[in-house]
Design a protein around this motif. Structure first.
Motif, PDB file in Angstrom:
ATOM      1  N   LEU D  56      43.364  33.939  68.241  1.00 29.86           N
ATOM      2  CA  LEU D  56      42.880  32.514  68.682  1.00 29.86           C
ATOM      3  C   LEU D  56      42.750  31.548  67.690  1.00 29.86           C
ATOM      4  O   LEU D  56      42.616  32.008  66.562  1.00 29.86           O
ATOM      5  CB  LEU D  56      41.343  32.731  69.330  1.00 29.86           C
ATOM      6  CG  LEU D  56      41.167  33.166  70.576  1.00 29.86           C
ATOM      7  CD1 LEU D  56      39.548  33.205  70.799  1.00 29.86           C
ATOM      8  CD2 LEU D  56      41.618  32.164  71.670  1.00 29.86           C
ATOM      9  N   THR D  57      43.359  30.334  67.887  1.00 28.87           N
ATOM     10  CA  THR D  57      43.454  29.184  66.847  1.00 28.87           C
ATOM     11  C   THR D  57      42.541  28.294  67.270  1.00 28.87           C
ATOM     12  O   THR D  57      42.507  27.830  68.539  1.00 28.87           O
ATOM     13  CB  THR D  57      44.882  28.680  66.714  1.00 28.87           C
ATOM     14  OG1 THR D  57      45.584  29.792  66.398  1.00 28.87           O
ATOM     15  CG2 THR D  57      45.048  27.882  65.817  1.00 28.87           C
ATOM     16  N   ALA D  58      41.476  27.810  66.400  1.00 31.27           N
ATOM     17  CA  ALA D  58      40.825  26.464  66.807  1.00 31.27           C
ATOM     18  C   ALA D  58      41.482  25.321  66.103  1.00 31.27           C
ATOM     19  O   ALA D  58      41.846  25.549  64.984  1.00 31.27           O
ATOM     20  CB  ALA D  58      39.323  26.930  66.129  1.00 31.27           C
ATOM     21  N   GLY D  59      41.679  24.376  66.738  1.00 31.80           N
ATOM     22  CA  GLY D  59      42.149  22.954  66.025  1.00 31.80           C
ATOM     23  C   GLY D  59      41.307  22.109  65.932  1.00 31.80           C
ATOM     24  O   GLY D  59      40.036  21.972  66.058  1.00 31.80           O
ATOM     25  N   GLY D  60      41.833  20.884  65.158  1.00 32.96           N
ATOM     26  CA  GLY D  60      41.003  19.778  64.913  1.00 32.96           C
ATOM     27  C   GLY D  60      39.747  19.892  63.927  1.00 32.96           C
ATOM     28  O   GLY D  60      39.884  20.806  63.142  1.00 32.96           O
ATOM     29  N   SER D  61      38.849  19.163  64.039  1.00 28.02           N
ATOM     30  CA  SER D  61      37.808  19.275  62.658  1.00 28.02           C
ATOM     31  C   SER D  61      37.034  20.666  62.991  1.00 28.02           C
ATOM     32  O   SER D  61      36.696  21.162  62.000  1.00 28.02           O
ATOM     33  CB  SER D  61      36.666  18.397  63.354  1.00 28.02           C
ATOM     34  OG  SER D  61      36.098  18.395  64.653  1.00 28.02           O
ATOM     35  N   ALA D  77      42.937  26.679  62.425  1.00 25.43           N
ATOM     36  CA  ALA D  77      42.621  27.904  61.825  1.00 25.43           C
ATOM     37  C   ALA D  77      42.669  29.226  62.989  1.00 25.43           C
ATOM     38  O   ALA D  77      42.351  28.889  64.034  1.00 25.43           O
ATOM     39  CB  ALA D  77      41.016  27.877  61.118  1.00 25.43           C
ATOM     40  N   ILE D  78      42.916  30.222  62.396  1.00 24.12           N
ATOM     41  CA  ILE D  78      42.888  31.602  63.048  1.00 24.12           C
ATOM     42  C   ILE D  78      41.311  31.914  62.900  1.00 24.12           C
ATOM     43  O   ILE D  78      40.857  32.314  61.980  1.00 24.12           O
ATOM     44  CB  ILE D  78      43.719  32.686  62.711  1.00 24.12           C
ATOM     45  CG1 ILE D  78      45.280  32.011  62.689  1.00 24.12           C
ATOM     46  CG2 ILE D  78      43.582  33.868  63.335  1.00 24.12           C
ATOM     47  CD1 ILE D  78      46.406  33.106  61.967  1.00 24.12           C
ATOM     48  N   VAL D  79      40.863  31.834  64.134  1.00 26.17           N
ATOM     49  CA  VAL D  79      39.431  32.430  64.114  1.00 26.17           C
ATOM     50  C   VAL D  79      39.174  33.686  64.912  1.00 26.17           C
ATOM     51  O   VAL D  79      37.897  34.381  64.528  1.00 26.17           O
ATOM     52  CB  VAL D  79      38.354  31.285  64.964  1.00 26.17           C
ATOM     53  CG1 VAL D  79      38.615  29.944  64.158  1.00 26.17           C
ATOM     54  CG2 VAL D  79      39.036  31.257  66.161  1.00 26.17           C
ATOM     55  N   ALA D  80      39.950  34.262  65.402  1.00 27.99           N
ATOM     56  CA  ALA D  80      39.916  35.915  65.949  1.00 27.99           C
ATOM     57  C   ALA D  80      41.248  36.455  66.257  1.00 27.99           C
ATOM     58  O   ALA D  80      42.193  35.876  66.479  1.00 27.99           O
ATOM     59  CB  ALA D  80      38.964  35.655  67.487  1.00 27.99           C
ATOM     60  N   ILE D  81      41.147  37.803  66.057  1.00 25.85           N
ATOM     61  CA  ILE D  81      42.362  38.630  66.447  1.00 25.85           C
ATOM     62  C   ILE D  81      42.253  39.124  67.980  1.00 25.85           C
ATOM     63  O   ILE D  81      40.988  39.870  67.987  1.00 25.85           O
ATOM     64  CB  ILE D  81      42.458  39.607  65.390  1.00 25.85           C
ATOM     65  CG1 ILE D  81      42.599  39.054  63.824  1.00 25.85           C
ATOM     66  CG2 ILE D  81      43.604  40.601  65.970  1.00 25.85           C
ATOM     67  CD1 ILE D  81      42.835  40.003  62.938  1.00 25.85           C
TER      68      ILE D  81
END
Lengths: 95, 95, 95, 95, 95
Positions: D56-61, D77-81
């Motif tokens: 899971l990737t989170a984008g922006g701020s 940023a990758i925030v979870a596998i």
């Protein structure tokens, strides 16, 4: 961040005061085959990138987190000059 | 930032109070051949841009980092009037 | 900001507490010929917009800079009711 | 957040100082059939993800809200596998 | 905000610490005919949404303005469960 190639420059005399001294580079995005695609952005250079180089560009509010762009009306910044891009164990780009 | 041409204006009497006094310009994006494309934005002018000029527009939160837009509900601002666009050593636009 | 037409409303009883009291309007984008396109957003109204009106919508963090949306989990806000859209010297929309 | 597969890495010696020590991973998005699509991003890894994993990737701020990315010019940023993706009662991906 | 249908869930054991306790829902967008389209996002649920429900999702930094997501690396949050969608005087969705 996006991978792109520095393909040009923008010169502007009349601009927001905070942009004075910043280099405005045209960065055209590349896909995962390292081919240029249609999308591009005008980014402030924070790492001394030159024409022809493959770079990483950060967009949105994150573009203001370099020394060159802090507090400025800038939504794209070059944050790295790429040495190597490796995909599925294959090097698709090397500087 | 994006390169675009100022093609029009928007007039609105009933609006968020903070927008009073701002000029709302329609900026149509151009591609790397300086051709107009479909995308456009309505941007607050912070540099005195006029119809027909090629400008740089900053989007998102960065649009609030000009004197004209600070603290306002504005997601696009014209931050520079472009003099020259050079791509691959060729000048594709000159004011 | 984007130009769009208010085409509908969303009603939701179960929602984030901060959204209580906000009107949720469906705004469908228009292109530079004032034709409706596929894209739409659900925006909080901050200016008393009604169905059928052409409005300006601010997106992203800027949507939280109206009195109606401050500190709320809202990524789109109607910030102006449009009176006139003029493109290339021609009025393409008048209220 | 978006679902994507870690397909590669980017190496860059010359970069914003704040990026030193971060792993730059190429994450190609997947659709709801778990098929790779054209879109990708270069994300900072914050969870020890490896090539081939669905993440899971989170984008922006929001990409700056991990320990690895705080205050950095990073927009992904990758925030979870991901262990399992279940759609309409069917498991379409299991690690 | 966008209208979408909750179609699935994502399970991830290895993730940013701040995501512990959050439910990760797959929300597929719907168009103005209430038909599912290709786009989707993985959103943190802040209102107790269930599979099959039509919800409103807030994206970007605004996704961090719910109690469930404050200060977290989250770029999408479900902020409302939709009861009714009315377009051009016609109810196109009712819970």
């Amino acid at each position: 961040m996006t991978l792109g190639k520095v393909v040009g420059t923008v010169v502007a005399t009349r601009k927001d005061e905070k942009l004075i001294g910043n280099r405005l580079m045209i960065v055209q995005e590349v896909d995962l085959d390292n081919e240029l695609i249609r999308q591009y952005t005008v980014a402030v250079d924070s790492v001394g990138a030159g024409i022809g180089e493959i770079v990483l560009t950060a967009g949105g509010s994150s573009a203001r987190y370099t020394e060159a762009t802090k507090g400025k009306p800038v939504d794209a910044a070059i944050v790295a000059i790429v040495d190597t891009v490796e995909i599925n164990g294959e090097i698709i780009y090397q500087k």
